[in-house]
Enzyme design. Structure first.
Site, mmCIF file in Angstrom:
data_model
loop_
_atom_site.group_PDB
_atom_site.id
_atom_site.type_symbol
_atom_site.label_atom_id
_atom_site.label_comp_id
_atom_site.label_asym_id
_atom_site.label_seq_id
_atom_site.Cartn_x
_atom_site.Cartn_y
_atom_site.Cartn_z
ATOM 1 N N ASP A 122 -2.559 6.197 -3.621
ATOM 2 C CA ASP A 122 -1.400 5.475 -3.112
ATOM 3 C C ASP A 122 -0.950 4.446 -4.152
ATOM 4 O O ASP A 122 -1.599 4.276 -5.186
ATOM 5 C CB ASP A 122 -1.731 4.827 -1.765
ATOM 6 C CG ASP A 122 -2.790 3.746 -1.867
ATOM 7 O OD1 ASP A 122 -3.616 3.822 -2.793
ATOM 8 O OD2 ASP A 122 -2.798 2.826 -1.027
ATOM 9 N N GLU A 127 -13.742 3.946 4.908
ATOM 10 C CA GLU A 127 -12.898 4.026 6.097
ATOM 11 C C GLU A 127 -12.365 5.443 6.260
ATOM 12 O O GLU A 127 -12.140 6.150 5.278
ATOM 13 C CB GLU A 127 -11.698 3.078 5.974
ATOM 14 C CG GLU A 127 -12.050 1.621 5.865
ATOM 15 C CD GLU A 127 -10.803 0.761 5.839
ATOM 16 O OE1 GLU A 127 -10.616 -0.026 6.776
ATOM 17 O OE2 GLU A 127 -10.016 0.880 4.884
ATOM 18 N N GLU A 128 -12.100 5.824 7.496
ATOM 19 C CA GLU A 128 -11.570 7.158 7.784
ATOM 20 C C GLU A 128 -10.169 7.351 7.211
ATOM 21 O O GLU A 128 -9.695 8.480 7.081
ATOM 22 C CB GLU A 128 -11.565 7.378 9.306
ATOM 23 C CG GLU A 128 -10.342 6.893 10.050
ATOM 24 C CD GLU A 128 -10.122 5.382 10.007
ATOM 25 O OE1 GLU A 128 -8.982 4.953 10.192
ATOM 26 O OE2 GLU A 128 -11.098 4.627 9.785
ATOM 27 N N SER A 129 -9.501 6.254 6.842
ATOM 28 C CA SER A 129 -8.142 6.322 6.305
ATOM 29 C C SER A 129 -8.124 6.489 4.792
ATOM 30 O O SER A 129 -7.143 6.147 4.141
ATOM 31 C CB SER A 129 -7.359 5.070 6.703
ATOM 32 O OG SER A 129 -8.038 3.895 6.283
ATOM 33 N N ASP A 178 -1.040 1.210 -4.707
ATOM 34 C CA ASP A 178 -1.898 0.154 -5.249
ATOM 35 C C ASP A 178 -3.310 0.653 -5.561
ATOM 36 O O ASP A 178 -4.185 -0.112 -5.940
ATOM 37 C CB ASP A 178 -1.957 -1.062 -4.325
ATOM 38 C CG ASP A 178 -2.816 -0.852 -3.092
ATOM 39 O OD1 ASP A 178 -2.683 0.223 -2.473
ATOM 40 O OD2 ASP A 178 -3.600 -1.748 -2.730
ATOM 41 N N ARG A 209 -6.618 3.768 -2.180
ATOM 42 C CA ARG A 209 -6.908 4.940 -1.373
ATOM 43 C C ARG A 209 -6.919 6.187 -2.260
ATOM 44 O O ARG A 209 -6.397 6.173 -3.372
ATOM 45 C CB ARG A 209 -5.887 5.103 -0.242
ATOM 46 C CG ARG A 209 -5.886 3.930 0.714
ATOM 47 C CD ARG A 209 -4.790 4.059 1.753
ATOM 48 N NE ARG A 209 -5.051 5.166 2.666
ATOM 49 C CZ ARG A 209 -4.161 5.593 3.563
ATOM 50 N NH1 ARG A 209 -2.974 5.017 3.637
ATOM 51 N NH2 ARG A 209 -4.453 6.593 4.364
ATOM 52 N N LYS A 261 -1.403 -9.594 -0.351
ATOM 53 C CA LYS A 261 -2.719 -9.833 0.241
ATOM 54 C C LYS A 261 -3.533 -10.733 -0.675
ATOM 55 O O LYS A 261 -3.342 -10.758 -1.896
ATOM 56 C CB LYS A 261 -3.453 -8.518 0.513
ATOM 57 C CG LYS A 261 -3.584 -7.576 -0.666
ATOM 58 C CD LYS A 261 -4.176 -6.231 -0.225
ATOM 59 C CE LYS A 261 -4.289 -5.255 -1.381
ATOM 60 N NZ LYS A 261 -4.837 -3.943 -0.960
ATOM 61 N N LYS A 316 -11.386 -1.569 -1.750
ATOM 62 C CA LYS A 316 -11.301 -0.117 -1.878
ATOM 63 C C LYS A 316 -10.872 0.267 -3.289
ATOM 64 O O LYS A 316 -9.991 -0.370 -3.865
ATOM 65 C CB LYS A 316 -10.312 0.437 -0.850
ATOM 66 C CG LYS A 316 -10.746 0.218 0.590
ATOM 67 C CD LYS A 316 -9.670 0.614 1.582
ATOM 68 C CE LYS A 316 -8.551 -0.411 1.626
ATOM 69 N NZ LYS A 316 -7.606 -0.175 2.736
ATOM 70 N N SER A 345 0.830 -1.203 0.000
ATOM 71 C CA SER A 345 0.000 0.000 0.000
ATOM 72 C C SER A 345 0.868 1.258 0.000
ATOM 73 O O SER A 345 1.726 1.410 -0.852
ATOM 74 C CB SER A 345 -0.967 -0.035 1.184
ATOM 75 O OG SER A 345 -1.899 1.018 1.117
#
Length: 555
Positions: free
Chosen positions: A308, A395-397, A310, A313, A160, A414, A150
């Site tokens: 990012d 997600e908050e990230s 991959d 995000r 993953k 995501k 990531s």
């Protein structure tokens, strides 16, 4: 954490990783399975580590991929394996090792044609599409491996597994794979099957596929690409040297969009990156320091986006206001989608992690839509997205995904592409930036003050905290029935949306909340807090939260 004095500045030569040395260590250093830090360990996003630290070396990948093969055999998954890869240096080495093991086990691996990088959401979308019509018992289902750490620093590697539902593997699956892989390491890889790369590439088991065209051609299913094109939205993109870098040109040509790459560099040392808040190179698209290169262009475009390595995000930059807080964009995205997707059923729920902003709760309440609050980790949204019962999971990230415009599943991991393009759609359709729409939200619901604090934690204190939260956490255990002057209305150790353990505790009042949880992969304790009163109230809330945790641990 103190901000490094060079945060946001260009990386210097002394900041760059020695890539030849890193690659040599990947092949030459061997992990000791008796040392915890060198074992295979699956967090919320797979196994990550560094070759220098003996936590991501060739033996790890040999063991992990064989364990994945073993899992899919006992789960009777017999279709091809889609393999994605990002731009980290160790990803290329691990990619080759992965193909050797898959070929050694006679597993068909579908990889991107022309040695192209393949982002996480492209693999997830590909799995969903491949399995959509395979509902009969015994159907040859497709799954995937994605080789990426990531947004981690350049010296790190990661891998993953995404099962046939297309999203991150559930905890019971990753626990099985982790245990099996460590057994292989303990037995010096006895039982691991592999072909040499030269032999593997001469078989029919490695199949080049045009993932890019299939993904790009489908984007109109999930985003109103015509609206963006008609409005002539000027989009600035910084791929941060990631796996999606070559997708943007194809997207622009396919849909006649005005897209400009402000950075077209791919370099495994990521030498072009501004330093993050701690002075390290980290491709974190939610950090204003790491995104300093794109922020310099914010006034040249109607919207700017970054991702990012991959591409799971997203970072959204608006003219004048800069990088949006991820929580703010999640709330805007949800509000826009719920009011601009007429084919979505009113019964569809919105998924949020319990440490995401309560502004999302206010949006769902305002629009009369059900909310599903789950523990940290995107895996909790997979079933809902796969079964099209969740319209959105975020997600908050700065990671999220949502359904197609017709209400069917797009992907179950995501997707940074669609979140970035959604920002452009919002500009095109409403004539407002996401930041402007968030400000209107603040005027209706009040301003959110949000902060996360990371602090070191010893294994002993972490173990005690984990033991305490398996019991009933009460106001008495916390030492108070009020938080920052407000009565405590709820103490949660299980998520309200699915009753799963949250791995921590969340304390709620009418005007704010805090959540505390230890990291699953680092020796850190994470404290999140939000106030709808003021920055001073948030400071008071977090200070009392820290005292409450100390009271718990002293009990």
């Amino acid at each position: 954490m103190a901000i490094d004095k060079r945060a946001g500045l260009a990386a210097a030569q002394m900041d760059l990783v020695n890539i030849p040395k890193l690659m040599s260590h990947y092949y030459r250093l061997s992990p000791d399975v008796n040392i915890d830090s060198q074992r295979v360990s699956f967090g919320t996003s797979g196994h990550r580590g560094c070759a220098f630290a003996k936590s991501f070396n060739e033996k790890h990948i040999l063991a992990i991929v064989q364990a994945v093969v073993d899992y899919r055999q006992q789960a009777e998954i017999t279709g091809p394996m889609l393999v994605g890869i990002d731009t980290h240096a160790l990803s290329q080495a691990a990619f080759v090792t992965t193909l050797e093991v898959l070929s050694g086990n006679a597993v068909t691996a579908r990889v991107a044609a022309h040695d192209e990088f393949t982002p996480t959401p492209v693999i997830s979308h590909g799995i969903v599409r491949a399995n959509r019509a395979k509902s009969k018992p015994g159907a040859a289902l497709t799954d995937g491996l994605i080789i990426t750490p990531s947004h981690n620093p350049p010296q790190d590697g990661g891998i993953k597994y995404n099962p046939p539902h297309g999203g991150p593997a559930e905890g019971e699956i990753t626990a099985w794979i982790e245990a099996r892989a460590n057994q292989y390491l303990a037995k010096q890889l006895e039982g691991v099957k592999r072909l040499t790369y030269a032999l593997a590439t001469n078989t029919s088991l490695i199949q080049p596929v045009d993932f890019m065209t299939a993904y790009v051609d489908s984007l109109d299913d999930v985003i109103d690409m015509q609206a963006i094109s008609r409005a002539g939205v000027r989009i600035g993109v910084d791929p941060l040297g990631g796996a999606g870098i070559h997708y943007w040109d194809k997207i622009a040509k396919r849909y006649q969009l005005d897209i400009t790459l402000v950075n077209d560099k791919v370099d495994p040392s990521f030498s072009f990156m501004p330093l993050d808040k701690d002075g390290k190179i980290r491709m974190d698209c939610s950090s204003p320091y790491a995104m300093a290169g794109l922020l310099a262009h914010q006034h040249e475009f109607d919207i700017c986006v970054g991702n990012d390595p991959d591409y799971d995000r997203h970072g959204i930059v608006c003219p004048s206001t800069g990088l949006m807080n991820p929580n703010h964009f999640l709330a805007v995205a949800i509000e826009y989608l719920l009011t601009h997707r007429p084919q979505w059923a009113d019964s569809l729920a919105i998924g949020k992690t319990l440490v995401s902003s309560a502004m999302i709760d206010k949006v769902c309440l305002e629009l009369g839509r059900p909310l599903c609050e789950v523990p940290v980790g995107f895996k909790w949204f997979v079933d809902g997205l796969s079964e099209s019962t969740l319209a959105f999971g975020g997600e908050e990230s700065a990671g999220a995904a949502f359904l197609q415009r017709d209400g069917r599943t797009w992907c179950s991991d995501k997707d940074g592409f669609i979140m970035a393009l959604l920002a452009a759609e919002i500009v095109a359709v409403t004539g407002q930036t996401p930041a402007q729409r968030y400000q209107q939200m603040v005027e209706r619901h009040g301003e959110s003050f949000y902060q996360r604090i990371d602090s070191p934690v010893t294994p002993k204190r972490k173990a005690k905290f984990n033991q305490l939260i398996t019991q009933s956490v009460t106001c008495e255990l916390l030492g108070s029935d009020t938080l920052a002057g407000d009565a405590i209305t709820a103490i949660l150790t299980y998520a309200p949306g699915n009753q799963a353990p949250i791995g921590g505790v969340k304390v709620v009042t009418a005007n704010g909340w805090f959540a505390a949880r230890p990291s699953g992969t680092e020796a850190l304790f994470k404290l999140y807090g939000e106030s709808f009163v003021s920055a001073e109230h948030l400071e008071q809330l977090l200070a009392q939260a820290q005292l409450m945790i100390e009271t718990m641990l002293s009990a």
